[in-house]
Enzyme design. Structure first.
Site, mmCIF file in Angstrom:
data_model
loop_
_atom_site.group_PDB
_atom_site.id
_atom_site.type_symbol
_atom_site.label_atom_id
_atom_site.label_comp_id
_atom_site.label_asym_id
_atom_site.label_seq_id
_atom_site.Cartn_x
_atom_site.Cartn_y
_atom_site.Cartn_z
ATOM 1 C CG LEU A 250 -7.515 14.021 48.001
ATOM 2 C CD1 LEU A 250 -7.294 15.228 47.215
ATOM 3 C CD2 LEU A 250 -6.337 13.680 48.880
ATOM 4 C CB VAL B 164 -10.499 7.732 41.770
ATOM 5 C CG1 VAL B 164 -10.021 6.898 43.254
ATOM 6 C CG2 VAL B 164 -11.126 6.936 40.917
ATOM 7 C CB CYS B 165 -7.992 12.481 42.920
ATOM 8 S SG CYS B 165 -6.960 11.711 41.853
ATOM 9 N N PRO B 166 -10.950 12.903 44.639
ATOM 10 C CG PRO B 166 -12.750 13.827 43.512
ATOM 11 C CD PRO B 166 -11.375 13.329 43.372
#
Length: 187
Positions: free
Chosen positions: A51, A46-48
């Site tokens: 970002l 999920v993080c990328p």
């Protein structure tokens, strides 16, 4: 205790930004609006997407005079490696702060002790270093840069127009409210 209205605590960290390692501290953010965007870890799922969404909206953050800081408990070296190997992360022009000691994550009360990772926490800090907006979501729930930008615009408007408030779904240029006795029960 809520962190809203509190001043950010002192910190010193190293970040990766624009191909360089830079030092960042609470003094670095004074005098401008800032976003601290905590996420669990580099090289994840999920993080990328989050970002990259911030990176895709960089021009709007710049227009609003907002510095964005992505923060995880990874090192600044890991941030560089991720930036160099991921197409999505390669778009990022804002600073990625390494927080391997979790000092910054603990300062913002988003550190998950048993996991050694940060929650998905978003903090909007005003030019005086005070937290004006905070949002913490579950690990599996990604955030939306467009909604963050809407909230920043509202916070900036309220800061510039004492005595006015922004109602639900407020968008730039729309009507605000001036709280008064005659509005009680009339909305």
């Amino acid at each position: 205790m809520s962190l809203i209205g509190t001043e950010i605590k002192p910190f010193k960290a190293t970040a990766f930004k624009a191909g360089k390692f830079i030092d960042v501290s609470e003094a670095s953010v004074k005098g401008k609006w800032s976003v601290f965007f905590f996420y669990p870890a580099d090289f994840t799922f999920v993080c990328p997407t989050e970002l990259e969404d911030l990176a895709d909206n960089q021009a709007e953050f710049d227009k609003l005079g907002v510095e964005v800081y992505g923060v995880s408990t990874d090192t600044h070296f890991s941030h560089k490696a991720w930036h160099d190997t991921s197409k999505a992360i390669g778009k990022i022009k804002y600073a990625l702060i390494g927080d391997p000691t979790a000092k910054l994550s603990r300062n913002f009360d988003v550190y998950i002790e048993e996991a050694g990772l940060a929650d998905r926490g978003t903090f909007v800090v005003d030019p005086d270093g005070k937290i004006q907006i905070l949002e913490i979501t579950a690990g599996g729930v990604g955030r939306n840069a467009a909604e963050l930008i809407r909230k920043i615009k509202a916070a900036q408007y309220v800061a510039a127009h004492p005595g006015e408030v922004c109602p639900a779904k407020w968008e730039e240029g729309r009507k605000t409210l001036a709280p008064s006795l005659d509005l009680v029960g009339a909305i």
